[in-house]
Design a protein around this motif. Structure first.
Motif, PDB file in Angstrom:
ATOM      1  N   ARG A 151      68.536 -76.602  48.903  1.00 21.08           N
ATOM      2  CA  ARG A 151      67.447 -76.718  47.974  1.00 21.08           C
ATOM      3  C   ARG A 151      66.190 -77.162  48.854  1.00 21.08           C
TER       4      ARG A 151
ATOM      5  N   GLU B 144      60.292 -73.286  51.545  1.00 19.95           N
ATOM      6  CA  GLU B 144      59.819 -71.803  51.458  1.00 19.95           C
ATOM      7  C   GLU B 144      58.996 -71.554  50.356  1.00 19.95           C
ATOM      8  N   ARG B 145      59.135 -72.319  49.376  1.00 19.66           N
ATOM      9  CA  ARG B 145      58.181 -72.244  48.125  1.00 19.66           C
ATOM     10  C   ARG B 145      56.833 -72.969  48.708  1.00 19.66           C
ATOM     11  N   ARG B 146      56.847 -74.052  49.402  1.00 17.78           N
ATOM     12  CA  ARG B 146      55.667 -74.564  49.931  1.00 17.78           C
ATOM     13  C   ARG B 146      54.892 -73.630  50.820  1.00 17.78           C
ATOM     14  N   ARG B 147      55.916 -73.112  51.669  1.00 19.50           N
ATOM     15  CA  ARG B 147      55.306 -72.209  52.632  1.00 19.50           C
ATOM     16  C   ARG B 147      54.345 -71.097  51.977  1.00 19.50           C
ATOM     17  N   LYS B 148      55.156 -70.486  50.931  1.00 19.07           N
ATOM     18  CA  LYS B 148      54.345 -69.412  50.141  1.00 19.07           C
ATOM     19  C   LYS B 148      53.242 -69.783  49.558  1.00 19.07           C
ATOM     20  N   ALA B 149      53.191 -71.135  49.078  1.00 17.96           N
ATOM     21  CA  ALA B 149      52.024 -71.827  48.340  1.00 17.96           C
ATOM     22  C   ALA B 149      50.909 -72.082  49.680  1.00 17.96           C
TER      23      ALA B 149
ATOM     24  N   GLU C 137      64.725 -73.999  50.082  1.00 18.41           N
ATOM     25  CA  GLU C 137      63.773 -73.481  48.967  1.00 18.41           C
ATOM     26  C   GLU C 137      62.569 -73.971  49.007  1.00 18.41           C
ATOM     27  N   GLU C 138      62.694 -75.345  48.622  1.00 19.48           N
ATOM     28  CA  GLU C 138      61.301 -76.104  48.447  1.00 19.48           C
ATOM     29  C   GLU C 138      60.553 -75.795  49.761  1.00 19.48           C
TER      30      GLU C 138
END
Length: 490
Positions: free
Chosen positions: A167, A173-178, A170-171
């Motif tokens: 998790r 990765e999500r932040r990196r994408k953001a 994933e967080e």
């Protein structure tokens, strides 16, 4: 010699050893007669005095008297209620047989009880070992279950940690994408994030590999634990089966013990009957043997009676000889060479027996040598069978390999006389010849008296010495060395 023994009621062991079996029987019979005679004299004396001698402790025996004042006597078998001796012996034999059989059965039972105790002890020991084995298996099973539980908890904890990391990743990765959306211009940051992402990927791959390897190890361990659990369960089933078989065996043994006890009771009864039959048989054999011995004793008494008659005739002939000698002396008036006291009591000045070998040799030189006792009158030398003093062992060693009937006469060192030694089938027998009276006779009473020693020897070359042994003198034993052993007598 015999009168001296009966007076003292004692005979020296060395002299007793020189007697034959028949002479021993005669001596013991005469000693018993002398004891009875003395007792009767004492009893008559006491009855005359009418005084009952008191014992040292002051106690006396008072006999029950009948109407006439005589001691009351009960004779077994006269009363109608008395049992016969056969019934009493049969009851005693039956009781002895019963006790013997009961004793044997008790010994057998005790052995069986000890064997059962040993088997029970082994069974208790085996059950204890089985119980300890079950407890050990239970402890090991509990330890394996506890270990499996801990491994499962660790696996769940690892999964939760991996889930948390996943998790987080994933967080991230999500932040990196953001951030990439927001900060496309921040190449440096993006490059760092890319670098971090690559490191995380490498780390994740490594963790994945560790996870796979750990899972394989856990699976192998679980598989091993499961196999051990199955093995323990199998052992527990085998132990349970052994307990069941052991219980069945105990029941079978109890049943066999009951059957064996019943068999022992039957065997005890059979053994009782067998021992009873054996005792009855022995009693019958003893009765037959007693009847045979009675016939044998009666035969011996008849022989003694015949010897007594012959001895009486011989004494009569000696008396006639003495009367004729006295009559001839009176007619010839030659009393110088005749002395009755010297003829009958030539050993009066001596003791009851020789003191030593030299004393016996002096007696022979003084008394026997002038009469040429043991001499061959033709050669005027000692006969072949005549020997000087010899020990019993020397004589038996000399005659051990000789033929039956080989004999010799030797000077005795125990009495005023000689010893006749003769070889029979089994051993060498020795007979004492008493020369203390006016003649020669075997030791004892009611024996034939011979005027010369040679007459006695020649008489028994045709007539047996005893009715029991049937000893006949056949082969005279001569000297075995160049120097005769009778030279010391001459």
């Amino acid at each position: 010699m015999l009168q001296q023994i009966l007076k003292d009621m004692y005979i020296e062991p060395e002299l007793l050893a020189e007697l034959s079996d028949e002479q021993k029987q005669i001596l013991f019979f005469k000693m018993r007669e002398e004891q009875v005679r003395r007792w009767k004299e004492w009893n008559i004396k006491v009855e005359k005095q009418k005084i009952i001698p008191a014992k040292k402790n002051g106690r006396n025996v008072n006999f029950k008297l009948d109407i006439g004042g005589n001691p009351w006597v009960w004779i077994m078998g006269e009363h109608k209620d008395d049992k016969s001796i056969e019934q009493i012996l049969e009851e005693e034999s039956l009781e002895v047989a019963r006790k013997e059989a009961h004793k044997e059965a008790e010994l057998k039972r005790l052995k069986e009880i000890e064997e059962r105790k040993r088997i029970d002890e082994e069974e208790r020991k085996k059950q204890k070992e089985l119980k300890e084995e079950r407890e050990k298996i239970a402890r090991e099973k509990a330890a394996l279950e506890e270990k499996a539980r801990k491994i499962k908890e660790e696996e769940d904890q690892r999964k939760r940690e991996e889930e948390r990391r996943r998790r987080e990743e994933e967080e991230v990765e999500r932040r990196r994408k953001a951030k990439e959306e927001k900060e496309r211009k921040e190449r440096e940051r993006v490059k760092q994030l890319e670098q971090k992402r690559k490191e995380l990927l490498l780390k994740r791959e490594k963790e994945e590999q560790d996870k796979i390897r750990h899972e394989k190890e856990q699976e192998a361990l679980l598989k091993k634990l499961e196999e051990e659990r199955l093995q323990k369960e199998k052992q527990a089933k085998e132990i349970k089966e052994q307990e069941r078989q052991l219980q069945l065996q105990i029941e079978r043994e109890k049943k066999e013990n009951k059957q064996r006890d019943a068999k022992y009771e039957i065997e005890e009864k059979e053994r009782t009957q067998e021992i009873f039959s054996t005792l009855q048989k022995k009693r019958r054999e003893s009765k037959l043997e007693a009847e045979k011995n009675r016939d044998r004793i009666e035969q011996i008494w008849n022989v003694q009676l015949r010897k007594s008659k012959v001895a009486d005739q011989d004494r009569s002939s000696w008396a006639q000889f003495a009367r004729d000698t006295v009559r001839r002396s009176r007619m010839s008036r030659d009393f110088e060479h005749f002395n009755v006291s010297d003829m009958m009591n030539h050993t009066r000045d001596r003791g009851p027996q020789p003191k030593n070998r030299m004393d016996a040799i002096d007696w022979y030189r003084d008394v026997e040598l002038p009469k040429k006792a043991g001499f061959d009158l033709i050669t005027n030398r000692p006969d072949t069978w005549m020997h000087g003093p010899m020990s019993r062992i020397e004589v038996e060693s000399l005659l051990i390999n000789k033929d039956e009937g080989t004999y010799l006469v030797r000077l005795s060192e125990r009495i005023w006389g000689y010893t006749l030694s003769v070889k029979n089938k089994e051993k060498t027998k020795h007979f004492l010849i008493d020369a203390s009276l006016a003649g020669y006779q075997f030791f004892g009473t009611d024996q034939i008296i011979h005027r010369k020693l040679k007459d006695l020897v020649e008489y028994h070359t045709m007539t047996p010495i005893s009715e029991l042994g049937k000893e006949i003198l056949k082969f005279p034993q001569g000297q075995t060395s160049s120097k005769p052993d009778y030279d010391i007598l001459l």
